[in-house]
Scaffold this motif. Structure first.
Motif, PDB file in Angstrom:
ATOM      1  N   GLN A  33       0.843  -1.191   0.000  1.00  0.00           N
ATOM      2  CA  GLN A  33       0.000   0.000   0.000  1.00  0.00           C
ATOM      3  C   GLN A  33       0.881   1.245   0.000  1.00  0.00           C
ATOM      4  O   GLN A  33       2.087   1.172   0.237  1.00  0.00           O
ATOM      5  CB  GLN A  33      -0.943   0.018   1.199  1.00  0.00           C
ATOM      6  CG  GLN A  33      -0.254   0.087   2.550  1.00  0.00           C
ATOM      7  CD  GLN A  33      -1.228  -0.084   3.710  1.00  0.00           C
ATOM      8  OE1 GLN A  33      -2.157  -0.898   3.648  1.00  0.00           O
ATOM      9  NE2 GLN A  33      -1.024   0.679   4.778  1.00  0.00           N
ATOM     10  N   ASP A 171      -4.761  -1.801   2.719  1.00  0.00           N
ATOM     11  CA  ASP A 171      -5.921  -1.072   3.211  1.00  0.00           C
ATOM     12  C   ASP A 171      -6.425  -0.104   2.148  1.00  0.00           C
ATOM     13  O   ASP A 171      -5.646   0.627   1.537  1.00  0.00           O
ATOM     14  CB  ASP A 171      -5.533  -0.308   4.480  1.00  0.00           C
ATOM     15  CG  ASP A 171      -6.674   0.532   5.016  1.00  0.00           C
ATOM     16  OD1 ASP A 171      -7.711  -0.045   5.380  1.00  0.00           O
ATOM     17  OD2 ASP A 171      -6.518   1.763   5.060  1.00  0.00           O
ATOM     18  N   GLU A 172      -7.736  -0.085   1.906  1.00  0.00           N
ATOM     19  CA  GLU A 172      -8.306   0.727   0.830  1.00  0.00           C
ATOM     20  C   GLU A 172      -7.956   2.207   0.971  1.00  0.00           C
ATOM     21  O   GLU A 172      -7.682   2.890  -0.011  1.00  0.00           O
ATOM     22  CB  GLU A 172      -9.827   0.553   0.795  1.00  0.00           C
ATOM     23  CG  GLU A 172     -10.491   1.310  -0.351  1.00  0.00           C
ATOM     24  CD  GLU A 172     -11.987   1.080  -0.410  1.00  0.00           C
ATOM     25  OE1 GLU A 172     -12.647   1.688  -1.279  1.00  0.00           O
ATOM     26  OE2 GLU A 172     -12.501   0.292   0.414  1.00  0.00           O
TER      27      GLU A 172
END
Length: 274
Positions: A33, A171-172
């Motif tokens: 991410q 994680d978005e």
């Protein structure tokens, strides 16, 4: 004894449940991410402008930092990026001020691959979209293109980390980026309404560039200390007084954010408190 046994079973059950539902370092899950600036009001929003760059510059690179999640890669692992369609909800209000309806609309002026940026599956990107074994951090690029359409319009690239054959998107909230691309004066994502005593306007931004010789882009704004800010506020106010005096001699009103709005006179604070 029975109570101890029941408690032990509960703890064991909870641990098993956690291991099954949450990917972690012991599960073999490997993700990646973006590393974002959490102190920013909009940490996933970035801006790039060709303004002030060499006129012969046809493309440039915006770098982003990524970090692995879960187990560290044991081999060279491919990072996959993809563009997505930016959308927003538009709410319709009744006479009573309450929401009566809503419409999901596609945001206008979205960047086009091959026109405003190099496609993520282009061979020029392949060598950079890799996380090496044991690597704790990596920089990956977005290659922006200087298209004629950017001279009077800002285009926005909505992109995110997608699952590849090697790495899962993390994680978005840390996997999506909004990148504004322009070759004209546009609001930097690091613009500080409090410091500049107002929201962004082309007149304000052009004045700041004109009197200081700086581009006032993200990199420059984020480099400023409080002492730097106080110095530039002094310069803004000094030069604004001189310019307004010259305008008065010519029978012109003070410099305005909106030339047609007499209540939008350009002002700057005198002291930076942060």
């Amino acid at each position: 004894m029975i109570r101890v046994l029941i408690l032990s079973l509960c703890v064991a059950f909870c641990c098993v449940a956690c291991e099954e539902t949450l990917p972690g370092y012991g599960s073999g899950w490997r993700g990646v991410q973006f590393v974002l600036n959490e102190s920013s009001l909009n940490p996933n929003v970035y801006s790039y402008s060709f303004v002030g760059k060499d006129e012969n510059l046809a493309l440039d690179t915006v770098w982003f930092t990524v970090r692995p999640q879960g187990m560290l890669p044991k081999k060279s692992s491919r990072i996959k990026l993809e563009q997505y369609e930016g959308q927003e909800w538009v709410y319709i209000y009744g006479n009573d001020g309450l929401v009566t309806d809503s419409v999901l609309r596609v945001l206008p002026r979205q960047a086009e691959a091959g026109v405003h940026y190099v496609s993520f599956d282009d061979e020029r990107m392949a060598e950079h979209l890799v996380l090496e074994p044991g690597q704790l951090e990596a920089r990956i690029p977005v290659i922006v293109l200087r298209d004629e359409s950017l001279r009077d319009t800002t285009y926005t690239l909505f992109f995110r980390i997608a699952d590849s054959e090697d790495l899962t998107a993390g994680d978005e909230a840390h996997s999506n980026i909004v990148l504004r691309i322009a070759d004209c004066i546009s609001r930097p994502s690091a613009w500080d309404d409090w410091f500049f005593a107002g929201s962004w306007s082309r007149v304000r931004h052009e004045f700041m560039i004109r009197v200081t010789g700086e581009n006032w882009d993200n990199t420059f704004i984020e480099s400023l200390t409080r002492e730097d800010r106080n110095y530039y506020l002094y310069v803004f106010n000094r030069e604004l007084r001189l310019e307004n005096a010259e305008r008065a001699e010519q029978g012109l009103p003070p410099l305005r954010e909106d030339p047609d709005d007499p209540d939008s006179e350009l002002v700057f604070p005198t002291v930076a408190y942060w």
